[in-house]
Enzyme design. Structure first.
Site, PDB file in Angstrom:
ATOM      1  N   ASP A   1      43.645  45.348  37.977  1.00 63.02           N
ATOM      2  CA  ASP A   1      43.313  44.258  38.876  1.00 63.02           C
ATOM      3  C   ASP A   1      44.428  43.217  38.791  1.00 63.02           C
ATOM      4  OD1 ASP A   1      41.700  42.592  40.560  1.00 63.02           O
ATOM      5  OD2 ASP A   1      41.149  41.471  38.765  1.00 63.02           O
TER       6      ASP A   1
ATOM      7  N   ASP B   1      38.566  42.399  34.989  1.00 62.98           N
ATOM      8  CA  ASP B   1      37.803  41.388  34.260  1.00 62.98           C
ATOM      9  C   ASP B   1      36.691  40.743  35.073  1.00 62.98           C
ATOM     10  OD1 ASP B   1      39.309  39.918  36.046  1.00 62.98           O
ATOM     11  OD2 ASP B   1      39.694  38.293  34.625  1.00 62.98           O
TER      12      ASP B   1
END
Length: 782
Positions: free
Chosen positions: A470, A670
């Site tokens: 990400d 996350d």
């Protein structure tokens, strides 16, 4: 200082009338002078004095544990606590015992600070000393005297003397082996104790009969001198050597639990709680509740998770991240229990206490990972299933062949070689090969900020060839700041920011936090909102003072009925600079945009290069737009592919496509929007700065929260799996060579026979060697 009489009860102060009478430290039992010691505490109106700050802390934590009638309280196992086998985690029972599959002693399932010696280790050590004391004269009478030409006892008396020395070794010191061997036969789970009890029992019973009734034996059992040989020394020495191997193995196994105890030791036992009236009191950590105000002095460990209220300091978070360096803390900054405050004094609010703290969660995760089973262990399990029966058949075949074809005395050689086969074949080393490496490897990872949820994730990560990451919070800091406000008439900058901040105040996204922080810094008033809603992958919306405010991407604007086109050029300019853009619509009308810059992590470029060097293809997936994603890609360099404008389901779909094309995929993220992709990947890597949903969906958690932690995780996976393969290779080779040699295959060509004593020594050292090799993982540089 002197130790009091061991049976003396604990008292606060001696009964002498002298005002300077000596006091007994209720924790360690030492005698201290109340007038000189600076360590004291009061409990139920009594003053107690201590020799050190450590004893005082332990007393304050749990006074009742030290106020009994014994100077050294003996803690007992928690009632109802579950115990499990280190080799077979499916075996669970309440209280201690032995594993019905492998015969090993069970260990507590829950991690504990109790560092007392393993009861099995204490018992085996005591038995070992008994065996050693009797084995030395046994060897002197049976072998050494003849080798040196000495006659200590007559040939007629020698078997009786050997019997007297061997019986306590076999029947007393070796009793656990026979108990476990019999249990293995009853439960039909043959194991190393089956082989040991059969081998030792055969040698001892044969020698006993030969001593009591030598006349019943035919000539094939007799030596050239007509004597029936006895093999007491084989039985006695094998028991002694197996006991030695068990003691060494248990000592080495105890080291695998030190990683968890080291983590648990990081938490202080007391905290300085500030009352409503401003007074401070030192209380046990068990008394701290969420919402309490606590003072943390310089040099003290932070007691629980919370947020700084007052003060400025730097905190050593190396226990959490595995990296040296101090992290500045100021009001509003989060702090984690177990990290160490270094320079300034802090006042904090407790947010998570007890089992809810990050450190407690780490301890649970490490403990569960150490009990998990790697897929590679299935190989050892399949082999162990038929190994012991095969060894018994080989021992029988050895006896038959030697009794028919061996030299005189044929039966003596047949018996000794069959016993050597039984003794040397140790499935214990094979069974220990994987669990010991997993236990040590996961503990080593925890100290480096790499938390492994289960052994399967560790094995899978070693084989990963594609890393999907990400952007926000992974490649970037995840702590963005507002850099531009671009309103559309008739909205002003202040009005646009105030409306957006009111909505984003309800969100936990890092970009939302940047907007709220900027609004607060400008002194803007945020109106209370109603009907807040989050549209995953699009943005958020709410009713602010009667107006519908929508914040999100271009798709969110179109969904709200607002055309984002007038701001396309301005938005693209900010995106080319690497900023994230959030569009705002009010009552279905485009109101402006907010540009938020999230700086790239300093270590990202080096970490990407290191990951590529280790054979990983790196792909970035982000919900941000393509222009911003490419700007970040240029900043970090080395990315193999960039995919932008993705929804959570898109990330999971792309991970699935990569797997379908033959790649082994790890996903690092996350946020909540990363959870589907984390779950879809072969291995999910949750950055420790992320959400609970992401952490629960992942196979590993990286507490440092940046890509350098992924490099450490990769090194850990390679080192642990390499160690497991070394252990399995050693176990297979040892048994593959040892069993035929013990059977006597080298005798026709080299005249070599392996005595049961040497077989016992080799067997004992094999398990110990496997454990020692696993412990080498503690020294791996990550």
């Amino acid at each position: 200082m002197t130790n009091p009489h061991p049976d003396a009860p604990h008292t606060a102060v001696d009964s002498r009338s002298d005002e300077h009478a000596a006091a007994i430290d209720p924790v360690c039992g030492m005698t201290v002078d109340p007038a000189k010691t600076t360590h004291h505490a009061e409990h139920q109106g009594k003053a107690y004095y201590f020799c050190s700050a450590g004893c005082r802390t332990r007393f304050v934590t749990d006074p009742n544990a030290y106020l009994g009638t014994k100077p050294f309280p003996a803690p007992s196992a928690t009632p109802g606590a579950m115990w499990t086998c280190p080799m077979h985690s499916e075996i669970r029972q309440q209280g201690p015992g032995t594993c019905p599959i492998c015969g090993m002693a069970l260990e507590p399932e829950d991690p504990s600070l109790d560092d007392r010696p393993n009861p099995e280790l204490v018992g085996f050590t005591r038995r070992l000393w008994v065996a050693v004391v009797l084995t030395v004269p046994l060897l002197l009478v049976s072998m050494i005297a003849d080798m040196l030409g000495l006659r200590i006892v007559s040939p007629a008396m020698s078997p009786w003397v050997q019997l007297g020395l061997t019986a306590p070794i076999v029947l007393r010191a070796g009793a656990p082996f026979f108990q476990r061997g019999w249990q293995s036969i009853r439960s039909r789970h043959l194991n190393m104790f089956t082989l040991i009890s059969m081998g030792v029992g055969t040698a001892f019973v044969y020698s006993l009969v030969a001593t009591l009734a030598p006349e019943i034996f035919p000539d094939t059992f007799r030596t050239h001198a007509g004597m029936v040989p006895v093999y007491y020394e084989a039985a006695g020495v094998v028991v002694t050597l197996v006991l030695l191997g068990q003691v060494l193995e248990l000592r080495a196994r105890a080291a695998t639990g030190r990683a968890i105890r080291a983590l648990m030791d990081l938490t202080p036992k007391t905290a300085h709680r500030i009352g409503a009236d401003g007074s401070e009191a030192e209380v046990s950590l068990a008394e701290v509740a969420a919402g309490d105000r606590l003072r943390v002095r310089p040099g003290e460990a932070i007691p629980v998770d919370g947020v700084v209220l007052e003060g400025h300091s730097s905190v050593d978070e190396s226990m959490l991240t595995g990296e040296p360096g101090l992290v500045p803390k100021e009001p509003g900054a989060p702090v984690t229990g177990g990290t160490v405050n270094t320079t300034g004094s802090l006042i904090m609010t407790a947010r998570a206490v007890g089992a809810d703290t990050m450190l407690a969660r780490i301890v649970r995760m490490v403990a569960e990972a150490q009990r998990s089973r790697a897929p590679i262990q299935a190989v050892a399990d399949r082999v162990s299933g038929w190994f012991v029966p095969l060894v018994v058949l080989i021992a029988i075949a050895t006896f038959v062949v030697w009794s028919l074809l061996g030299p005189a005395p044929r039966m003596g050689h047949a018996l000794l070689n069959a016993i050597a086969v039984l003794v040397i074949a140790c499935p214990c080393a094979l069974g220990l090969a994987t669990p010991m490496s997993i236990m040590v490897g996961t503990g080593r990872g925890a100290r480096a900020g790499v938390l492994v949820k289960n052994a399967e994730a560790l094995q899978a990560f070693e084989k990963v060839d594609t890393l999907v990451i990400d952007k926000t919070g992974t490649l970037t800091e995840g702590k963005p700041a507002l850099v531009a406000v671009e309103p559309v008439n008739p909205f002003s900058e202040a009005e646009l920011l105030a409306l957006a901040a009111a909505v984003e105040a309800q969100s936990e996204h890092p970009l939302a936090h940047a907007i709220v922080t900027a609004a607060a810094a400008r002194g803007l008033t945020m109106t209370k909102v109603q009907d807040f809603a989050s549209q995953t992958g699009l943005g958020v919306s709410a009713n602010v003072g009667g107006r519908t405010v929508v914040v999100g991407n271009a798709a969110q604007m179109k969904r709200a009925g607002a055309d984002p086109a007038p701001l396309d050029e301005v938005a693209d300019r900010h995106r080319r600079d690497g900023a994230g853009v959030m569009l705002v619509a009010v009552d279905g009308r485009l109101a402006g945009l907010l540009a938020v810059a999230d700086p790239v992590r300093p270590a990202a470029r080096g970490a990407i290069a290191a990951l590529r060097h280790r054979g990983l293809r790196v792909v970035m997936l982000t919900g941000d737009n393509q222009i911003t994603a490419e700007a970040v890609g240029r900043a970090v360099g080395g990315l193999d592919d960039i995919r932008a404008d993705l929804k959570p389901e898109d990330k999971a779909r792309i991970v699935g496509e990569l797997k379908a094309s033959g790649h082994r995929v790890a996903m690092a993220g996350d946020g909540i929007n990363d959870a589907p992709a984390l779950a879809a990947a072969d291995v999910g890597l949750a950055m420790g700065t992320g959400t609970d949903v992401a952490i629960e969906s992942a196979g590993m958690t990286l507490t440092r929260g940046d890509l350098s932690a992924i490099v450490r995780a990769r090194k850990l996976a390679h080192a642990t799996m390499r160690n497991i393969r070394q252990n399995l290779f050693f176990s297979f080779v040892f048994n593959g060579i040892g069993v035929p040699v013990a059977a006597g295959v080298l005798y026709p060509v080299a005249g070599i026979l392996l005595s049961p004593m040497l077989a016992g020594a080799a067997m004992a050292l094999s398990s110990f060697t496997v454990v020692l090799n696993a412990l080498r993982l503690n020294a791996v540089k990550l």
